[in-house]
Design a protein around this motif. Sequence first.
Motif, PDB file in Angstrom:
ATOM      1  N   THR A  80       1.034  -0.477  -0.120  1.00  0.00           N
ATOM      2  CA  THR A  80      -0.273   0.004  -0.083  1.00  0.00           C
ATOM      3  C   THR A  80       1.591   1.358   0.095  1.00  0.00           C
ATOM      4  N   ASP A  81       0.370   2.469  -0.582  1.00  0.00           N
ATOM      5  CA  ASP A  81       0.933   3.695  -0.930  1.00  0.00           C
ATOM      6  C   ASP A  81       0.322   4.851   0.260  1.00  0.00           C
ATOM      7  N   VAL A  82      -0.654   3.647   1.595  1.00  0.00           N
ATOM      8  CA  VAL A  82      -1.421   4.640   2.301  1.00  0.00           C
ATOM      9  C   VAL A  82      -0.729   4.258   3.226  1.00  0.00           C
ATOM     10  N   CYS A  83      -0.596   5.838   4.359  1.00  0.00           N
ATOM     11  CA  CYS A  83       0.633   6.246   5.643  1.00  0.00           C
ATOM     12  C   CYS A  83      -0.368   7.280   6.516  1.00  0.00           C
ATOM     13  N   ASN A  84      -0.124   6.685   7.494  1.00  0.00           N
ATOM     14  CA  ASN A  84      -1.071   7.755   8.605  1.00  0.00           C
ATOM     15  C   ASN A  84      -0.403   8.781   9.635  1.00  0.00           C
ATOM     16  N   PHE A  85       0.934   8.560   8.522  1.00  0.00           N
ATOM     17  CA  PHE A  85       1.836   9.600   9.569  1.00  0.00           C
ATOM     18  C   PHE A  85       2.562  10.752   8.743  1.00  0.00           C
ATOM     19  N   LYS A  86       2.929  12.102   8.967  1.00  0.00           N
ATOM     20  CA  LYS A  86       2.761  12.557   8.482  1.00  0.00           C
ATOM     21  C   LYS A  86       4.685  13.551   7.886  1.00  0.00           C
TER      22      LYS A  86
END
Length: 337
Positions: A31-37
């Motif tokens: 996945t390329d989704v991430c919940n950090f910034k």
Amino acid sequence: MLSPPTLGKVIMSQLQDSFGRKFHYLRMSVTDVCNFKCSYCLPDGYHPDGKPKFLSLNEIENLVSAFGQVGTQKIRITGGEPTLRKDFTDIIRVVADNPHIKNIATTTNGYRLEKHAQEWFDAGLRRINVSVDSLDPKMFYQITGENKFDEVMRGIDAALTAGFERVKINAVLLKGLNDKDLPRFLHWIKNTPIDLRFIELMETGLGREYFEAHHLAGADIKAQLLADGWHLDTPSADDGPAQNFSRSDYKGRIGLIMPYANNFCASCNRLRVSAKGKLHLCLFTESGVDLRDLLQHSSQQAELIERLHGQLAQKKETHYLHQGITGVTQHLASIGG
């Protein structure tokens, strides 16, 4: 198209490029989704391009099978944040069930680690890298955009308790941010059996200004370690381009990944496949080659392997970062770092 006898020989041979480098390590993004910034990767957070369709469990199984047949022995499950996949444990099992794969690892921001470390270990995961860019909770929040330092640290403790073969901590070196954290990190690994890896900041397609403000040469850290009594370890086949250091009075080790060092690419042993099924021969310089059309059925394995061998002939000798060529990679989350 190769004739059948020639194709048989190609299938049985290990992936190798025209410079003699052999590739036994696959970094497979799910996945390329991430919940950090994180400021050096996704400073504005994750923004999907339409409705992404990432590799299915069946496509992953076929991909792993093909790479296993051509000498891949280690697979690292990456992202984005790979543990955001609801079927992450199932993905681990698919990789673990392949007899060719000897080492199964993942890289995570650690936010789900406390609750799931034992579950993932029981599924077959054996090595884990956790991104911890600072041991100062305030700086951790400034870099990652998330106030989850304590949660991540509890996750690391859970991983150690679960019995992982190797727990590594990844920290990207950032001048003016976490560059004063080295004493804290050293104090931590004095009596904690983990591998601490400092990663030199790399310039990506969108990061010129950030890179110029925060790049810290890994060579400077190496010089400091050697001056402080750390010894450069003899490299193993698993190390790739990393340089590892140890001291007899420390339980932990330190690794440096320095992409701007001379001959960094000479020991390259890894390939990457993106979450949407593109083969990347390098983290930089090229846009990837689609494999997904050959991941639908196990009957396509021979053709898939032929494509892999054909693409390895195109791999360049170096990433050309020294010349300021950063390629098309906009951020590292897009192909798994």
